[in-house]
Design an enzyme around this catalytic site. Structure first.
Site, PDB file in Angstrom:
ATOM      1  N   THR A  72       4.392   6.688   4.920  1.00 52.73           N
ATOM      2  CA  THR A  72       4.359   7.153   6.361  1.00 52.73           C
ATOM      3  C   THR A  72       4.970   5.908   7.323  1.00 52.73           C
ATOM      4  O   THR A  72       5.967   6.554   7.869  1.00 52.73           O
ATOM      5  CB  THR A  72       3.039   7.239   6.577  1.00 52.73           C
ATOM      6  OG1 THR A  72       2.276   5.937   6.469  1.00 52.73           O
ATOM      7  CG2 THR A  72       2.181   8.474   6.147  1.00 52.73           C
ATOM      8  N   PRO A 119       0.819  -1.087  -0.131  1.00 49.35           N
ATOM      9  CA  PRO A 119       0.055  -0.065   0.190  1.00 49.35           C
ATOM     10  C   PRO A 119       0.862   1.259   0.031  1.00 49.35           C
ATOM     11  O   PRO A 119       1.780   1.167   0.717  1.00 49.35           O
ATOM     12  CB  PRO A 119      -0.890  -0.133   1.340  1.00 49.35           C
ATOM     13  CG  PRO A 119      -0.870  -1.562   1.576  1.00 49.35           C
ATOM     14  CD  PRO A 119       0.560  -2.200   1.140  1.00 49.35           C
ATOM     15  N   LEU A 120       0.546   2.254  -0.625  1.00 49.83           N
ATOM     16  CA  LEU A 120       1.191   3.398  -0.983  1.00 49.83           C
ATOM     17  C   LEU A 120       1.181   4.110   0.396  1.00 49.83           C
ATOM     18  O   LEU A 120       2.440   4.944   0.762  1.00 49.83           O
ATOM     19  CB  LEU A 120       0.506   4.377  -2.181  1.00 49.83           C
ATOM     20  CG  LEU A 120       1.485   5.519  -2.546  1.00 49.83           C
ATOM     21  CD1 LEU A 120       2.680   4.749  -3.316  1.00 49.83           C
ATOM     22  CD2 LEU A 120       0.539   6.415  -3.679  1.00 49.83           C
ATOM     23  N   CYS A 121       0.525   4.048   1.139  1.00 46.82           N
ATOM     24  CA  CYS A 121       0.192   4.871   2.577  1.00 46.82           C
ATOM     25  C   CYS A 121       1.519   4.093   3.496  1.00 46.82           C
ATOM     26  O   CYS A 121       2.148   5.036   4.093  1.00 46.82           O
ATOM     27  CB  CYS A 121      -0.960   4.806   3.185  1.00 46.82           C
ATOM     28  SG  CYS A 121      -1.621   3.047   3.756  1.00 46.82           S
ATOM     29  N   THR A 122       1.806   2.927   3.433  1.00 42.21           N
ATOM     30  CA  THR A 122       2.514   2.292   3.932  1.00 42.21           C
ATOM     31  C   THR A 122       4.034   2.873   3.821  1.00 42.21           C
ATOM     32  O   THR A 122       5.008   3.231   4.491  1.00 42.21           O
ATOM     33  CB  THR A 122       2.872   0.645   3.941  1.00 42.21           C
ATOM     34  OG1 THR A 122       1.523   0.369   4.426  1.00 42.21           O
ATOM     35  CG2 THR A 122       3.748   0.151   4.790  1.00 42.21           C
TER      36      THR A 122
END
Length: 433
Positions: free
Chosen positions: A213, A207-210
């Protein structure tokens, strides 16, 4: 009953035991295609191309030279890294930094008298069809699915009924841990690599959020450098995954990211593996699969026994996890294969899906695995990855639904990818009820 006649090669004493196999008809020999007296000289004159001089390639070069092939070419653009030394047995510490193809060629020539190995320190895409036309056999020892797909489509496109010897048998070996496979592909006749693509599942997406961040693994740091940092800083116009300078930039960025989050384990070789989706290798598995590939090359060259694909079973799977197990079967040719078939492949979708979601789906779909696809319908251009001006012009379409773009159930779309410029992928939309 085997024939008692033995026809020795140019060095009878040296090839004594090999000649017992290659120059005598056996119980599985097709007498219509076997010519014992000429086998040794045919093998010595045959031009063989090995693609890749890494773990599998080193074993292939050694096996082919020791089997009587004397004119071998090898392509590999990589240089030797210290991490290669544990499984790529032709290399030593003094060779670090040198080209793999050159070192491997010289090492095998020094050990097997009379063999000539010509190294090419470049990408397979640097050569045209005329170069590949000179070989009678092409053997792949690659760690990249993309490179396999490129050489597969090139060899299929080369086949011309009006050109003698335009069909080049492709022998492909691959390993992953304690598992591996060897397969023989007769372009346009048997199942090709693109037909078998769904057997190589793409790496699970993070996931891009992982990535942005909370990275937790060294691979996350590398993907961050690859997906986010590169796109933000654009150190080079386009990313060339085979360019050491580009990989070094990604490695340094990933290392900085890892230090920031106190993550250990980011290395240059891991960066290569993540960015190029390289499959891990183990020395013993490499040796077994290389031997299987060389055995198929020997059978094709000598006609002493039927090779894979003659006439049915064309795929051999090997597993050494808990015990030694092999299984041979026939992988069927697919009519909707974009390389060797002529029918469009069904693509599950929904009218409410956006074009951007469809583009993302093509990257993870086992039968497609297209990282940078450009799409066209029968009447208009939907999205183009390049040139930049056309990408900018068609980018708004990514936010539109397929229904809004006028795409209906059963419509055909054409897809191209920058990595496979010679291939036009055809899909037929199938809306889920």
């Amino acid at each position: 009953m085997a024939s008692a006649d033995v026809y020795p090669g140019s060095e009878p004493a040296r090839w004594k035991w090999l000649d017992l196999v290659r120059t005598r008809a056996g119980p599985f020999t097709n007498e219509d295609f076997f010519n014992g007296p000429d086998v040794a000289s045919t093998m010595e004159q045959m031009k063989v191309l090995v693609i890749g001089a890494g773990g599998l390639g080193c074993e292939l070069l050694k096996d082919l030279a020791a089997t009587g092939f004397k004119d071998i070419h090898v392509i590999d653009m990589d240089t030797i890294d210290v991490s290669n030394l544990n499984r790529q047995f032709l290399f030593r510490a003094d060779d670090v930094g040198k080209f793999k193809a050159e070192v491997a060629a010289r090492k095998v020539e020094a050990r097997v008298r009379g063999v000539k190995i010509t190294p090419h320190n470049c990408k397979i895409q640097d050569f045209d069809e005329d170069f590949y036309m000179q070989f009678q056999l092409v053997i792949c020892g690659l760690d990249s699915i993309e490179a396999r797909r490129w050489i597969n489509s090139t060899l299929v496109n080369m086949v011309d009924e009006d050109v003698e010897d335009s069909l080049k048998p492709l022998i492909d070996g691959g390993t992953e841990g304690f598992k591996g496979q060897a397969r023989v592909i007769l372009p346009t006749i048997t199942s090709c690599i693109e037909c078998q693509l769904d057997m190589h599942a793409p790496r699970a997406a993070v996931p891009l959020c992982t990535l942005a961040t909370i990275p937790r693994q060294p691979e996350h740091c590398i993907e961050w450098a690859h997906v986010i940092a590169w796109d933000k800083e654009k150190p080079f116009p386009t990313l060339d995954k085979d360019d050491p300078e580009h990989i070094t930039w990604l490695y340094q960025k990933a290392l900085e990211r890892a230090r920031e989050f106190r993550i250990e384990g980011v290395t240059y070789s891991m960066t290569q593996g993540v960015v190029k989706n390289i499959i891990p290798a183990i020395a013993s598995t490499n040796a077994i699969i290389a031997a299987a590939c060389c055995n198929e090359a020997f059978k094709i060259a000598s006609n002493s026994a039927p090779a894979l694909g003659f006439p049915d079973n064309n795929y051999m799977m090997y597993s050494g996890d808990d015990a030694i197990y092999t299984y041979t079967f026939k992988h069927e040719k697919k009519d909707d294969c974009p390389v060797c078939g002529n029918l469009p492949k069904d693509l599950a979708a929904a009218p409410t899906m956006t074009l951007g979601e469809l583009v993302e789906a093509l990257a993870v779909l086992p039968g497609a695995q297209l990282k940078r696809p450009s799409l066209r319908s029968g009447t208009k251009t939907l999205y183009m990855q390049s040139p930049a001006s056309l990408e900018e012009k068609t980018r708004p379409n990514l936010d539109l639904t397929l229904e809004a773009l006028g795409l209906n159930d059963g419509d055909e779309i054409g897809v191209t990818d920058l990595a496979f410029l010679t291939v036009s992928f055809k899909f037929k939309l199938r809306y889920k009820s």
